[in-house]
Write an enzyme that holds these catalytic residues in place. Structure first.
Site, PDB file in Angstrom:
ATOM      1  N   SER A 130       0.791  -1.234   0.000  1.00 14.50           N
ATOM      2  CA  SER A 130       0.000   0.000   0.000  1.00 14.50           C
ATOM      3  C   SER A 130       0.824   1.286   0.000  1.00 14.50           C
ATOM      4  O   SER A 130       0.282   2.371  -0.205  1.00 14.50           O
ATOM      5  CB  SER A 130      -0.983  -0.003   1.170  1.00 14.50           C
ATOM      6  N   LYS A 143      -6.795   4.048   8.652  1.00 12.19           N
ATOM      7  CA  LYS A 143      -5.850   4.996   8.060  1.00 12.19           C
ATOM      8  C   LYS A 143      -6.409   6.418   8.076  1.00 12.19           C
ATOM      9  O   LYS A 143      -5.674   7.391   8.312  1.00 12.19           O
ATOM     10  CB  LYS A 143      -5.515   4.579   6.628  1.00 12.19           C
TER      11      LYS A 143
HETATM   12 CA   LIG Z   1       0.949   4.149   2.254  1.00 16.57          CA
END
Ligand SMILES: [Ca+2]
Ligand SMILES: [Ca+2]
Ligand SMILES: [Ca+2]
Ligand SMILES: [Ca+2]
Ligand SMILES: [Ca+2]
Ligand SMILES: [Ca+2]
Ligand SMILES: [Ca+2]
Ligand SMILES: [Ca+2]
Ligand SMILES: [Ca+2]
Ligand SMILES: [Ca+2]
Ligand SMILES: [Ca+2]
Ligand SMILES: [Ca+2]
Lengths: 203, 203, 203, 203, 203, 203
Positions: free
Chosen positions: F95, F138
């Protein structure tokens, strides 16, 4: 069925004595040269310590090239491959050191290996031969394989002295303490048939 | 369903005999050349000992190039890739040695492999062929695959002698002790169609 | 049976003191040079920390070449091989540092090692000697091996003070804190017989 | 949610069929060139066998460059990177071989990949396509992803024959036995938009 | 017995604070240069993260050479060796970052490290200093070792504030957020005695 | 305590969003250049997949240098180092791909990164951005860190839609499908202060 001694026709093929989990056996150290840049390749399903023996033999030869009568320029012009059949059997330990040394000096000098000789012993970088284990089993295997002469470290003499006399019949023992003794005893002055001219470049 | 023998149209493709956990089978050794700097790449989900067979075959060829009629200059100008299908099956052991040797010599000489032949045997650096295991299973697999001729180490003859005669019908056996025998028996004098001119540089 | 001190005839061979699972023992550090490109090879069934000692010794010498009287140009012209017999025994730890340092300086200067001396101690990159363990066992082994002088880190003096006086008879101790002390004490001014001329190129 | 077929705008992007523990899925093989020295880099959380497929594809292309219409000089002037999204999923096995082959040939020729085609099959160095597993799951995934044509090994036809007819509606199957068939079927004659001139050096 | 601060006579030797399983301790980072090709060697029984700190320090210095007053040409002309005694103790973690940075800048500039200072802190490639753990244990160890000044990340101030005032007597704290602060505080303007002339080539 | 967004003063420093076992967090990707031969070094206690992201970003940039306005000659003249603080935390997964891409393009163009932006997303070699997991955690971490704008794969919009509106207050979302979108949104046209002149050679 165990291996048999074959012959001494080819440079770089030397008979060693091994001690495996199924008892004593002979083994062959084979080495070849090919044009290259000085690389050393080692095969035969070998463990780390046995591979180190090949490195020690090679470095001993390189740093004693003049005494051994080898032109040091050839080390950078050829690749060396050392192989120990049989691939299905894992092998390890330092006891093939003298055999690897003899194989490589035979290869670089193209001198013939003495007939019907087998050997076992650890080598050191300063030129000493060290004693190894499994002597009794190795001697019995040597007899089965029609070996006539056996080269050992002098510190292994006590192991021979403990073996019954009848098992030793027909065998001659050479006890050595230095690697120069090994080469004197194991290599003839004669070149192999079709010896390669390593210095001249006809390879 | 087991593999079938295909043909001998391409240089470097040779049929071997394998013994896996699901029984005997044939396998193909394939090799190719590409312009390069002498690297050897080996694929096919192979274990350490089987990869060593490829190295031994390659080094044997390099150090016997003149006898084999191969210009040694080409070793440094091409990369060699040896592959053993099928990737999903892990493979190991020394028994594909003769097959790899034959594949590489076919590749470097562009000579055609003999039709309908399969082989199994360990190779050594000094040119000997050594016996291998699983002979009965390998022979049965060879028959199923329409193989006509089988090349084996002479020390494997005893294994053939123990197989019932009816299973051997239609098969011719070639027993060898030296790698030069392998190449004589397995390679024809004929070049493959569209043979590459490795020396001339049209590759 | 334990090892014995041998002699100081060869450059690069130095006696160390080791502490293994079977008690104290002496060990030899051997090193050789061969024409090359500055590679360092280390053998002897060594663990990571013991291999690092060889690297530290080598880098210390390279970065202090002028003080040590070594022409720095030779580092790039030779390969160095360090070996620690005996291959069957795994070895690890930092205590062979002073022994490796002495071996390499003897090798690069061709100076003779002092007779009948043995040593143990960790080395650092800034030139300090650090204390190590197993001192009592090492001292007993040194006596058995006919060692006369022992070189130790000054911080190991307390370990010697705890040993009964009768075990120390016949031994002289040198306590050092800096690697320059090690070399002063362990190397003679004399060159070995047949010393190699490393700068001149006759190697 | 499963992946969808996207488009064929970019050279080197080819749709494959994968069989993972969560069932069938499509996957993309992506490859790019950058100025370099002939290195091959492979990413995508791939296992050993899947990486070997990339090597086999690359070597096949190198040794058949003339037939494929690729100037062999470019292999040494560019680095190739093959990537298989998605990094969080470990992938392995030989079945992406045909997809990797097609990706690389598209890359080196800058030819457009055929629209809405997906493929699965192992490749060999001699140019054969081998059958693979998980066919039923792969076909269902292909339909979900709006694939129209599917390329398979002819030995996988039996697996298609066992799937109910209704699941196959809207799909065209191409059965191949040779890698040349794969490229004929999967690559168009048309170059991609903004095709790179690999020979001319404007890259 | 724990280590003691020694002196600041040598370039490249810097005192760090470590937190091991036996409590806090000081450690030394040592580095040396030798003629070479820009290789970085790291020893001292270090784990992956601690080795990465050395790489980060080195790359930070290379990419900020002008600001640091270092001639970037020397990076390619010397090999750097970083060692962390004591080899018998495995070490890991990012907290020696500031110490390694200071060691390397001292080495490349031959500037003297400030007397009686010790430090701990992670470094980043963009020049920030990050907080680390084990502060209390490290401070106690620093006192035992006769450290006078301690350099820490400003985010570690809260850890100092939690320590009883009596334990902090005689210690001066420097809190930093940037690696430039570290170097200002830890390095003097003075060159070490016998400073090497890295640019001129007399090394 | 969690990390905070800092500033955008330095080229090559970009804020990413990570999902670790202790919840969401921001992380920084840092990269630097130093004179060299085109090597890529990656540090930060990263797993295999996260290291692959750096390779993919680098290769994407190399093969799209012209579109990105980067002189391809610089790739062979500099080494690149990518670091992800904090070394004590193991990190893995795909990611950080968009973050690494942005970092490297900022580095090679010396363009300033947009202020107060953070991002997460997998990258592919063909220029697509792929969705990633842990979105809710996140986003919460981004708010705590004073992030204002968030860049995500458009396929992650569904994850944002499932988060309560109150948690999203003060955040702007940018949904992207292509890597060119990432660079347009995340990089300003402005060069960083003291931008390096990579083409001219004053580095
Ligand atoms: Ca990242
Ligand atoms: Ca045998
Ligand atoms: Ca032997
Ligand atoms: Ca099969
Ligand atoms: Ca076979
Ligand atoms: Ca001993
Ligand atoms: Ca010692
Ligand atoms: Ca998917
Ligand atoms: Ca596939
Ligand atoms: Ca300590
Ligand atoms: Ca520290
Ligand atoms: Ca954090």
């Amino acid at each position: 069925e165990r291996d048999k001694y074959e012959n001494n026709d080819v440079a770089g093929v030397v008979t060693g004595l091994a001690w495996t989990k199924v008892g004593g056996d002979i083994l062959f150290i084979e080495s070849t040269l090919s044009k290259g840049k000085g690389n050393l390749t080692i095969t035969g399903n070998l463990g780390k310590v046995m591979k180190e023996s090949a490195t020690i033999a090679m470095e001993y030869i390189k740093s004693n090239a003049d005494v051994l009568g080898i032109n040091p320029d050839i080390f950078a012009k050829y690749n060396v491959h050392i192989h120990v059949p049989e691939g299905a059997t894992p092998k390890d330990g330092p006891s093939a050191g003298v055999t690897m040394l003899t194989s490589l000096v035979s290869l670089f000098t193209q001198r013939k290996v003495k007939k019907s000789i087998a050997m076992t012993g650890e080598i050191t970088l300063r030129g000493k031969v060290l004693p190894v284990g499994g002597i009794k089993e190795k001697i019995l295997a040597a007899k089965r394989a029609k070996i006539k002469e056996i080269l050992l470290c002098d510190q292994n003499k006590r192991d021979i002295d403990e073996i019954k006399q009848e098992y030793l019949k027909g065998l001659t023992f050479h006890y050595v303490s230095d690697m120069s003794n090994v080469l004197e005893l194991a290599l003839t002055k004669q070149k192999v048939k079709n010896a390669k001219n390593l210095d001249g470049g006809d390879y």
